[in-house]
Design a protein around this motif. Structure first.
Motif, PDB file in Angstrom:
ATOM      1  N   ASP A  87     -35.367 -20.856  29.048  1.00 30.26           N
ATOM      2  CA  ASP A  87     -34.584 -20.097  27.998  1.00 30.26           C
ATOM      3  C   ASP A  87     -34.372 -20.985  26.541  1.00 30.26           C
ATOM      4  OD1 ASP A  87     -34.663 -18.478  29.912  1.00 30.26           O
ATOM      5  OD2 ASP A  87     -31.649 -18.990  30.594  1.00 30.26           O
ATOM      6  N   GLN A  88     -34.185 -21.646  25.808  1.00 27.27           N
ATOM      7  CA  GLN A  88     -33.672 -22.330  25.152  1.00 27.27           C
ATOM      8  C   GLN A  88     -35.077 -22.256  24.065  1.00 27.27           C
ATOM      9  OE1 GLN A  88     -32.364 -25.915  24.767  1.00 27.27           O
ATOM     10  NE2 GLN A  88     -33.151 -26.614  22.484  1.00 27.27           N
ATOM     11  N   PHE A  89     -36.119 -22.891  24.774  1.00 25.08           N
ATOM     12  CA  PHE A  89     -37.614 -23.198  24.298  1.00 25.08           C
ATOM     13  C   PHE A  89     -37.977 -21.157  24.426  1.00 25.08           C
ATOM     14  CE2 PHE A  89     -42.197 -22.944  24.507  1.00 25.08           C
ATOM     15  CZ  PHE A  89     -42.800 -24.233  23.601  1.00 25.08           C
ATOM     16  N   GLN A  90     -38.199 -20.453  24.757  1.00 30.03           N
ATOM     17  CA  GLN A  90     -38.033 -18.814  25.025  1.00 30.03           C
ATOM     18  C   GLN A  90     -37.509 -18.533  23.820  1.00 30.03           C
ATOM     19  OE1 GLN A  90     -38.601 -17.068  28.819  1.00 30.03           O
ATOM     20  NE2 GLN A  90     -39.762 -18.849  30.103  1.00 30.03           N
ATOM     21  N   ASN A  91     -36.361 -18.698  23.313  1.00 28.67           N
ATOM     22  CA  ASN A  91     -35.905 -18.249  22.126  1.00 28.67           C
ATOM     23  C   ASN A  91     -35.837 -18.536  21.352  1.00 28.67           C
ATOM     24  OD1 ASN A  91     -34.143 -16.776  24.368  1.00 28.67           O
ATOM     25  ND2 ASN A  91     -32.298 -17.908  24.357  1.00 28.67           N
ATOM     26  N   PHE A  92     -36.141 -19.808  21.010  1.00 22.43           N
ATOM     27  CA  PHE A  92     -37.221 -20.485  20.104  1.00 22.43           C
ATOM     28  C   PHE A  92     -38.677 -19.862  19.580  1.00 22.43           C
ATOM     29  CE2 PHE A  92     -39.858 -23.424  18.168  1.00 22.43           C
ATOM     30  CZ  PHE A  92     -39.031 -23.389  16.631  1.00 22.43           C
ATOM     31  N   VAL A  93     -39.423 -19.203  21.061  1.00 21.50           N
ATOM     32  CA  VAL A  93     -40.740 -18.632  20.389  1.00 21.50           C
ATOM     33  C   VAL A  93     -40.646 -17.102  19.885  1.00 21.50           C
ATOM     34  CG1 VAL A  93     -42.318 -17.869  21.152  1.00 21.50           C
ATOM     35  CG2 VAL A  93     -41.849 -20.226  22.220  1.00 21.50           C
ATOM     36  N   ARG A  94     -39.286 -16.306  20.379  1.00 21.69           N
ATOM     37  CA  ARG A  94     -39.190 -15.019  20.029  1.00 21.69           C
ATOM     38  C   ARG A  94     -38.473 -14.950  19.147  1.00 21.69           C
ATOM     39  NH1 ARG A  94     -36.282 -14.654  24.155  1.00 21.69           N
ATOM     40  NH2 ARG A  94     -37.426 -13.810  25.748  1.00 21.69           N
ATOM     41  N   ASP A  95     -37.966 -15.689  18.651  1.00 22.73           N
ATOM     42  CA  ASP A  95     -37.026 -15.594  16.574  1.00 22.73           C
ATOM     43  C   ASP A  95     -38.217 -16.125  15.853  1.00 22.73           C
ATOM     44  OD1 ASP A  95     -35.018 -15.276  18.058  1.00 22.73           O
ATOM     45  OD2 ASP A  95     -33.837 -17.174  18.300  1.00 22.73           O
ATOM     46  N   VAL A  96     -39.025 -17.642  16.206  1.00 28.12           N
ATOM     47  CA  VAL A  96     -40.072 -17.606  15.172  1.00 28.12           C
ATOM     48  C   VAL A  96     -41.173 -16.798  15.415  1.00 28.12           C
ATOM     49  CG1 VAL A  96     -41.787 -19.173  15.310  1.00 28.12           C
ATOM     50  CG2 VAL A  96     -39.906 -20.322  15.472  1.00 28.12           C
ATOM     51  N   THR A  97     -41.686 -15.956  16.298  1.00 31.34           N
ATOM     52  CA  THR A  97     -42.352 -14.868  15.796  1.00 31.34           C
ATOM     53  C   THR A  97     -41.520 -13.432  15.595  1.00 31.34           C
ATOM     54  OG1 THR A  97     -43.435 -15.604  18.579  1.00 31.34           O
ATOM     55  CG2 THR A  97     -43.952 -13.527  17.889  1.00 31.34           C
ATOM     56  N   ALA A  98     -40.529 -13.597  15.721  1.00 31.62           N
ATOM     57  CA  ALA A  98     -40.070 -12.139  14.305  1.00 31.62           C
ATOM     58  C   ALA A  98     -40.216 -12.498  13.855  1.00 31.62           C
ATOM     59  CB  ALA A  98     -38.900 -11.982  14.742  1.00 31.62           C
ATOM     60  N   LEU A  99     -39.444 -14.375  12.853  1.00 34.85           N
ATOM     61  CA  LEU A  99     -39.781 -14.359  11.661  1.00 34.85           C
ATOM     62  C   LEU A  99     -40.980 -14.256  11.098  1.00 34.85           C
ATOM     63  CD1 LEU A  99     -37.814 -15.670   9.197  1.00 34.85           C
ATOM     64  CD2 LEU A  99     -37.909 -17.700  10.388  1.00 34.85           C
ATOM     65  N   ALA A 100     -41.991 -14.781  12.165  1.00 31.67           N
ATOM     66  CA  ALA A 100     -43.478 -15.402  11.197  1.00 31.67           C
ATOM     67  C   ALA A 100     -43.766 -13.014  10.832  1.00 31.67           C
ATOM     68  CB  ALA A 100     -44.391 -15.643  12.233  1.00 31.67           C
ATOM     69  N   LEU A 101     -43.167 -12.098  11.669  1.00 31.77           N
ATOM     70  CA  LEU A 101     -44.165 -11.386  11.143  1.00 31.77           C
ATOM     71  C   LEU A 101     -43.186 -10.750   9.753  1.00 31.77           C
ATOM     72  CD1 LEU A 101     -44.980  -8.826  12.242  1.00 31.77           C
ATOM     73  CD2 LEU A 101     -43.095  -8.133  13.655  1.00 31.77           C
ATOM     74  N   THR A 102     -42.170 -11.461   9.115  1.00 33.30           N
ATOM     75  CA  THR A 102     -41.613 -11.074   7.713  1.00 33.30           C
ATOM     76  C   THR A 102     -41.976 -11.561   7.005  1.00 33.30           C
ATOM     77  OG1 THR A 102     -39.546 -12.378   7.882  1.00 33.30           O
ATOM     78  CG2 THR A 102     -39.604 -10.472   9.240  1.00 33.30           C
ATOM     79  N   THR A 103     -43.007 -13.072   7.229  1.00 31.44           N
ATOM     80  CA  THR A 103     -43.137 -13.742   6.188  1.00 31.44           C
ATOM     81  C   THR A 103     -44.683 -13.360   5.249  1.00 31.44           C
ATOM     82  OG1 THR A 103     -45.149 -14.692   7.302  1.00 31.44           O
ATOM     83  CG2 THR A 103     -42.345 -15.957   7.481  1.00 31.44           C
ATOM     84  N   GLY A 104     -45.613 -12.793   5.863  1.00 34.04           N
ATOM     85  CA  GLY A 104     -46.683 -12.163   4.844  1.00 34.04           C
ATOM     86  C   GLY A 104     -47.523 -13.091   4.737  1.00 34.04           C
ATOM     87  N   GLU A 105     -47.708 -14.381   5.213  1.00 30.21           N
ATOM     88  CA  GLU A 105     -48.446 -15.195   5.178  1.00 30.21           C
ATOM     89  C   GLU A 105     -49.730 -15.396   6.779  1.00 30.21           C
ATOM     90  OE1 GLU A 105     -46.712 -18.753   2.875  1.00 30.21           O
ATOM     91  OE2 GLU A 105     -46.920 -17.048   1.558  1.00 30.21           O
ATOM     92  N   ASP A 106     -50.145 -16.271   6.656  1.00 29.60           N
ATOM     93  CA  ASP A 106     -50.907 -17.189   7.811  1.00 29.60           C
ATOM     94  C   ASP A 106     -50.174 -18.890   7.723  1.00 29.60           C
ATOM     95  OD1 ASP A 106     -50.723 -14.994   9.018  1.00 29.60           O
ATOM     96  OD2 ASP A 106     -53.000 -14.585   8.885  1.00 29.60           O
ATOM     97  N   ASP A 107     -49.379 -18.957   6.949  1.00 29.09           N
ATOM     98  CA  ASP A 107     -49.313 -20.612   6.735  1.00 29.09           C
ATOM     99  C   ASP A 107     -47.960 -21.107   7.816  1.00 29.09           C
ATOM    100  OD1 ASP A 107     -48.612 -22.514   5.606  1.00 29.09           O
ATOM    101  OD2 ASP A 107     -49.048 -22.193   3.502  1.00 29.09           O
ATOM    102  N   VAL A 108     -48.996 -21.752   8.551  1.00 30.19           N
ATOM    103  CA  VAL A 108     -47.823 -22.401  10.180  1.00 30.19           C
ATOM    104  C   VAL A 108     -46.622 -23.343   8.371  1.00 30.19           C
ATOM    105  CG1 VAL A 108     -47.601 -24.557  11.415  1.00 30.19           C
ATOM    106  CG2 VAL A 108     -48.719 -22.556  11.406  1.00 30.19           C
ATOM    107  N   GLU A 109     -46.621 -24.034   7.420  1.00 34.61           N
ATOM    108  CA  GLU A 109     -45.697 -24.831   7.063  1.00 34.61           C
ATOM    109  C   GLU A 109     -44.911 -24.500   6.695  1.00 34.61           C
ATOM    110  OE1 GLU A 109     -46.174 -28.144   7.169  1.00 34.61           O
ATOM    111  OE2 GLU A 109     -47.131 -27.988   8.930  1.00 34.61           O
ATOM    112  N   ALA A 110     -45.658 -22.844   5.519  1.00 35.90           N
ATOM    113  CA  ALA A 110     -44.023 -22.320   4.927  1.00 35.90           C
ATOM    114  C   ALA A 110     -43.224 -21.663   6.128  1.00 35.90           C
ATOM    115  CB  ALA A 110     -45.188 -20.852   3.731  1.00 35.90           C
TER     116      ALA A 110
END
Length: 313
Positions: A87-110
């Motif tokens: 669950d902890q890992f899945q929640n992390f993936v879910r939160d990171v994916t949602a956050l990635a949707l807001t960044t506007g760029e394809d930069d993993v380091e950012a």
């Protein structure tokens, strides 16, 4: 001559689909070079082009998220499938994916430096996950798609939880067809992409290095046919298999998996007409978990050694 190990035979067998002894011979012929051995097998008609692509080589999850006309797909790796169900890992993936949707760029380091709802950066949260779960994890890659008019549609194959699984696909559709029609068409197209694994949107978009490699394989495979032929005749003979590869590897020219014969481009045009609007496939992205990452070896290497007579190592 390079030592041919059981682990090398095992990897080549999995990636090429060729027989064990053929794999051993291919490695011997190419000095143990896996990539060259795959080409050697294909030139001999013992392996297919599609086998080496998309082999799942690591565990974890691919997450997808869409908000109207924009979508993102993210891959987060773990060492075992057990952690991917945590669950902890899945929640992390879910939160990171949602956050990635807001960044506007394809930069993993950012993205690693972006702040999560908890206040920690993604990188800090990842480090904490590694410490508490007790297994190495990695935020590997991300890709976003956006359209000005139309929709971005997602699909997850082998879903472990909503919005995450083994294969994540995004399709960007430009057009003025009704939203519900775009959603349905996009979902069907994304399912085709998950199954057919196209390399690019059109044949012209395929990496020239990939086409050059196919041409080299075709030349070796048809060496007897072109021997002694004039250059223009030899070129025509070799053009056929390369053109066939382009057609079968590009999304718009592939036959849709639903009927096995209609080109995707024609199918989309037909569906758009039925929907009463225009639709064009602008782009797509397909992430398969672990593709391109070397697998850890298993006890199967011992089985290979017993059958093929090569040493383990």
């Amino acid at each position: 001559m390079a030592d041919i190990t059981a682990a090398m035979v095992k990897e080549l067998r999995e990636r090429s689909g060729a027989g064990m002894m053929d794999c051993k011979k291919a490695l011997a012929e190419t000095g143990g070079d896996i990539e060259a051995a795959i080409d050697w097998l294909r030139a001999k008609g013992l392996a297919s082009a599609g086998k080496k692509a998309g082999r799942t080589a690591a565990e974890g999850l691919v997450g997808v998220a869409v908000n109207g006309k924009k979508g993102v797909v993210v891959e987060v790796n773990s060492e075992t499938d057990f952690v991917a169900k945590n669950d902890q890992f899945q929640n992390f993936v879910r939160d990171v994916t949602a956050l990635a949707l807001t960044t506007g760029e394809d930069d993993v380091e950012a993205l690693k430096n972006a702040a999560m709802p908890s206040g920690k950066t993604v990188g800090e949260a990842l480090t904490e996950n590694i410490a508490t779960i007790g297994e190495n994890q990695n935020l590997r890659r991300m890709k976003s798609l956006e359209v000005a008019n139309g929709a971005v549609v997602s699909y997850v194959h082998n879903a472990a939880a909503p919005g995450m699984g083994k294969i994540g696909v995004l399709v960007a559709l430009e057009g003025d067809a009704p939203a519900d029609k775009l959603e349905t068409l996009g979902k069907q197209l994304a399912m085709h992409i998950a199954a057919a694994n196209p390399l690019a949107l059109t044949g012209d978009d395929i990496d020239p290095a990939v086409i050059e490699r196919e041409a080299a394989i075709a030349r070796e495979k048809n060496a007897d046919k072109i021997a002694g032929k004039p250059a223009d005749i030899a070129e025509k003979i070799l053009k056929g298999p390369v053109d066939k590869f382009r057609k079968e590897s590009a999304l718009l020219s592939q036959a849709v998996v639903f009927d096995g014969k209609t080109p995707v481009q024609d199918w989309v045009a037909s569906e758009a007409k039925a929907a009463g609007g225009s639709v064009a496939v602008k782009d797509f992205v397909r992430f398969q978990l672990g593709e391109g990452i070397e697998k850890q070896q298993s006890d199967f290497a011992a089985e290979v050694a017993a059958v093929s007579g090569v040493k383990q190592g």
